[in-house]
Design a protein around this motif. Sequence first.
Motif, mmCIF file in Angstrom:
data_model
loop_
_atom_site.group_PDB
_atom_site.id
_atom_site.type_symbol
_atom_site.label_atom_id
_atom_site.label_comp_id
_atom_site.label_asym_id
_atom_site.label_seq_id
_atom_site.Cartn_x
_atom_site.Cartn_y
_atom_site.Cartn_z
ATOM 1 N N SER A 16 0.817 -1.206 0.000
ATOM 2 C CA SER A 16 0.000 0.000 0.000
ATOM 3 C C SER A 16 0.856 1.263 0.000
ATOM 4 N N SER A 17 2.136 1.158 0.375
ATOM 5 C CA SER A 17 3.046 2.306 0.285
ATOM 6 C C SER A 17 3.817 2.302 -1.027
ATOM 7 N N LEU A 18 4.115 1.114 -1.535
ATOM 8 C CA LEU A 18 4.810 0.981 -2.824
ATOM 9 C C LEU A 18 3.734 0.724 -3.887
ATOM 10 N N LYS A 19 2.933 1.731 -4.177
ATOM 11 C CA LYS A 19 1.718 1.550 -4.968
ATOM 12 C C LYS A 19 2.027 1.350 -6.449
ATOM 13 N N PRO A 20 1.262 0.485 -7.117
ATOM 14 C CA PRO A 20 1.454 0.282 -8.561
ATOM 15 C C PRO A 20 0.708 1.344 -9.372
ATOM 16 N N LYS A 21 1.330 1.818 -10.458
ATOM 17 C CA LYS A 21 0.687 2.753 -11.374
ATOM 18 C C LYS A 21 0.559 2.111 -12.753
ATOM 19 N N GLY A 26 -0.658 -0.145 -20.574
ATOM 20 C CA GLY A 26 -1.438 -1.094 -19.800
ATOM 21 C C GLY A 26 -0.647 -1.836 -18.752
ATOM 22 N N HIS A 27 0.708 -1.811 -18.806
ATOM 23 C CA HIS A 27 1.519 -2.473 -17.793
ATOM 24 C C HIS A 27 1.525 -1.653 -16.510
ATOM 25 N N SER A 28 1.812 -2.318 -15.385
ATOM 26 C CA SER A 28 1.839 -1.657 -14.084
ATOM 27 C C SER A 28 3.216 -1.795 -13.458
ATOM 28 N N LEU A 29 3.726 -0.705 -12.897
ATOM 29 C CA LEU A 29 5.019 -0.685 -12.220
ATOM 30 C C LEU A 29 4.844 -0.057 -10.851
ATOM 31 N N CYS A 30 5.767 -0.391 -9.926
ATOM 32 C CA CYS A 30 5.731 0.249 -8.623
ATOM 33 C C CYS A 30 6.187 1.707 -8.775
ATOM 34 N N THR A 31 5.859 2.524 -7.802
ATOM 35 C CA THR A 31 6.161 3.954 -7.893
ATOM 36 C C THR A 31 7.659 4.221 -7.932
ATOM 37 N N GLN A 51 6.506 4.367 -25.262
ATOM 38 C CA GLN A 51 6.883 5.604 -24.581
ATOM 39 C C GLN A 51 5.859 5.949 -23.490
ATOM 40 N N ILE A 52 6.392 6.348 -22.332
ATOM 41 C CA ILE A 52 5.548 6.727 -21.199
ATOM 42 C C ILE A 52 5.273 8.221 -21.283
ATOM 43 N N ILE A 53 4.012 8.573 -21.362
ATOM 44 C CA ILE A 53 3.598 9.974 -21.496
ATOM 45 C C ILE A 53 3.125 10.500 -20.147
ATOM 46 N N ASN A 54 3.730 11.623 -19.748
ATOM 47 C CA ASN A 54 3.348 12.309 -18.509
ATOM 48 C C ASN A 54 3.298 11.348 -17.322
ATOM 49 N N PRO A 55 4.420 10.777 -16.892
ATOM 50 C CA PRO A 55 4.438 9.762 -15.829
ATOM 51 C C PRO A 55 3.880 10.263 -14.510
ATOM 52 N N GLU A 56 4.019 11.578 -14.215
ATOM 53 C CA GLU A 56 3.531 12.073 -12.926
ATOM 54 C C GLU A 56 2.008 11.981 -12.818
ATOM 55 N N ALA A 57 1.323 12.036 -13.939
ATOM 56 C CA ALA A 57 -0.145 12.047 -13.911
ATOM 57 C C ALA A 57 -0.764 10.663 -14.097
ATOM 58 N N LEU A 58 0.071 9.637 -14.174
ATOM 59 C CA LEU A 58 -0.476 8.288 -14.384
ATOM 60 C C LEU A 58 -1.305 7.856 -13.169
ATOM 61 N N PRO A 59 -2.412 7.175 -13.409
ATOM 62 C CA PRO A 59 -3.273 6.749 -12.291
ATOM 63 C C PRO A 59 -2.735 5.488 -11.610
ATOM 64 N N TYR A 60 -3.148 5.297 -10.371
ATOM 65 C CA TYR A 60 -2.811 4.072 -9.655
ATOM 66 C C TYR A 60 -3.651 2.905 -10.203
ATOM 67 N N ASN A 61 -3.096 1.702 -10.097
ATOM 68 C CA ASN A 61 -3.844 0.495 -10.459
ATOM 69 C C ASN A 61 -4.675 0.095 -9.236
ATOM 70 N N PHE A 62 -5.897 0.613 -9.169
ATOM 71 C CA PHE A 62 -6.705 0.419 -7.968
ATOM 72 C C PHE A 62 -7.181 -1.027 -7.822
ATOM 73 N N PHE A 63 -7.230 -1.764 -8.932
ATOM 74 C CA PHE A 63 -7.616 -3.178 -8.837
ATOM 75 C C PHE A 63 -6.572 -3.958 -8.042
#
Length: 660
Positions: A16-21, A26-31, A51-63
């Motif tokens: 929960s502290s090392l949250k996935p984005k 479509g892939h998910s990585l830790c913060t 290419q990763i676009i605007n990484p700061e604004a990427l949403p968390y993988n809430f699932f």
Amino acid sequence: MDQSLECPVCLNRLTSSLKPKILNCGHSLCTDCLLSISKKNPSLCPLCNTQIINPEALPYNFFILERITHLEIKCNTHRDTVADYLNRQSLDGKCSLCISQADHHNYIDLIDFDLADFLVQKAIDIEIENPAKIPTELRQKIRKLHNESNEVKIQRLKEVLKCLQVIKCQTHGKNGTHVNMTNGAIQCDQCKKTSNSISLESQNLSGQLNDRILDIASKVNSFNIPFHIREQLQVIISKNSEEKISILVKLLDIKNTNPGKVSISTCNSCSQEFSYPNNMPYRLPCEGIHVICEICANNSDKCPIDGRKFIKERLGKFEVKLPYCCNCEEICDNAKLPILSSCGLVHCKNCSKTKCICGCEHSVNTENIHSISKFYSQLYECLVIKCINDASPATHFFPSEMKGYCHRCAQGKRLEKIEEIDLEGILISECYRKSREIGNKLTPLLAKQLAELNSFTNLKKLEFFHILSNLNSPIAAPGAQKAIGLLIPEPQIKSFYIQRFNSVLPNPSIRSSIKPWFIDLKKDQIEVFCFQSFKTIYLTGVSISCPINNTEGVLDYLHVIKGDSFAGNLEAQCLSNIKLQGIVMDIMFKEPVLIEELQRFLIVFKIIADFVYKGNPLDKAELKGQDGTEFEVFEANAKGFFTNGQGNISGPLIRLFYRR
């Protein structure tokens, strides 16, 4: 650990502290990994180079985040840190920093450990073993524990353990103050005390319990004492008062109960196995497990072990209800296998690897068919019914609903223990009562089966009752969940045969494991049945299920192949394009097929139909022929095909015909 809960780059566990984005691809990585990658130019996904676009604004993988928070627990000291270890006794979590200062032996490493299943199973086991101590409200919460988070599971389990710390009065539910040494009952101040009642606060309680337990144990037939209690008696001094009271109650139950559990399978006189129901065991009136068969009891008047005389007319047969393992006291079903030791005692497959309760170590080959107790197999086949919720043996029965339940499903229900009732008598009387109710709806076939009811197994009696009960409603009606099915007609072939199942279910409306066999014509479905015989025989024919409701259906072809794959040699071919009509078709080969002893064979066949009748997995019969020839079924080496009706559960092949 589930790989979906790991970061695919650093392979660290997501928390929960090392949250996935979620990345654009479509892939998910830790913060942490995402932060490191975003410093590069260009920023690319390490998995697909997108290419990763605007990484700061990427949403968390809430699932994934929701799954993480559901499964993880926090360190009791550092509440913001995920715990890596769990204390077995206190159920407190500790992180890697805290565990360095603790004793590792009392902790469970949570890496690659299914904590959720461990907590649920432990809570249920404690509830089952201590039903009187767990409040009804808490019992209901335990039943819903699967859906709770691990943190809630731990909290519930702590509540359960707390309930065990107080010894309650069995009569009034209040805190106990005394124990009755005569019957082991816990009493409160409201109970009437006797001269044998001792205060739970007494300094001499532990010693008096020791003396009482050892005195009772010396008067109980040692072979009737389960192995786990025998082990506890050896270290009785180290037990606390509550554990000693529990042992005392169990010993008193054994002493006061007329045992319906037979733990020995062979006669002490002729050393032959008993048989059900023609040559049952008789317990002799002398010390020890001195048991002889009915034949020896008729031909002798002395115990073959100590020479004590007895009068046959005063002996009583064992009223055997269920076939129990002499060690763990679980029912010896087809999965556990009743293994016969050289001392005559019978263990389940699991307990056969432990030291026998007779004190000896027997080397038993559990894979050898000759190690299986035929007497216990007879008891299982004739007496055992199945739990209404699954295929496990039922230990309890509900006469008003005519349903059986295993010991887990029976919790919280007011049911009769099968070992304490005349189940066979109930089944027979209810079948006759139901037949009188339906009157002229009783077909000639059902009337014939009713006349033969006494020879049916308990499972077949119960099934026959449900068949009679469902005559008032259309069996094939959509959604008819209670339709148990039709009995397979007796074979027309006058030769030996084995019957895989006792009944078929003709309900086409629901495609599930207990409904008619669905054949997927689009997939060109082919059935494969793999078996071996423990004697050399000649296979002369088979019985094939027909389409339900007499719709069009054809047995396209059938081959018998030597071996367990399609690479074997073709041994025989049944006539092709045989029209299937009725419920079951008995089909004979032009020439018999030699089935060599312990050699695997395949029966490969194709049916052109949509739905056919099928075997009922709730009353699966043992693979044994009329002449006693034993068979075994295997999974065929044929991927993509419907082997033995998918998982050796059911399928269109109902019987094998053979001669010796």
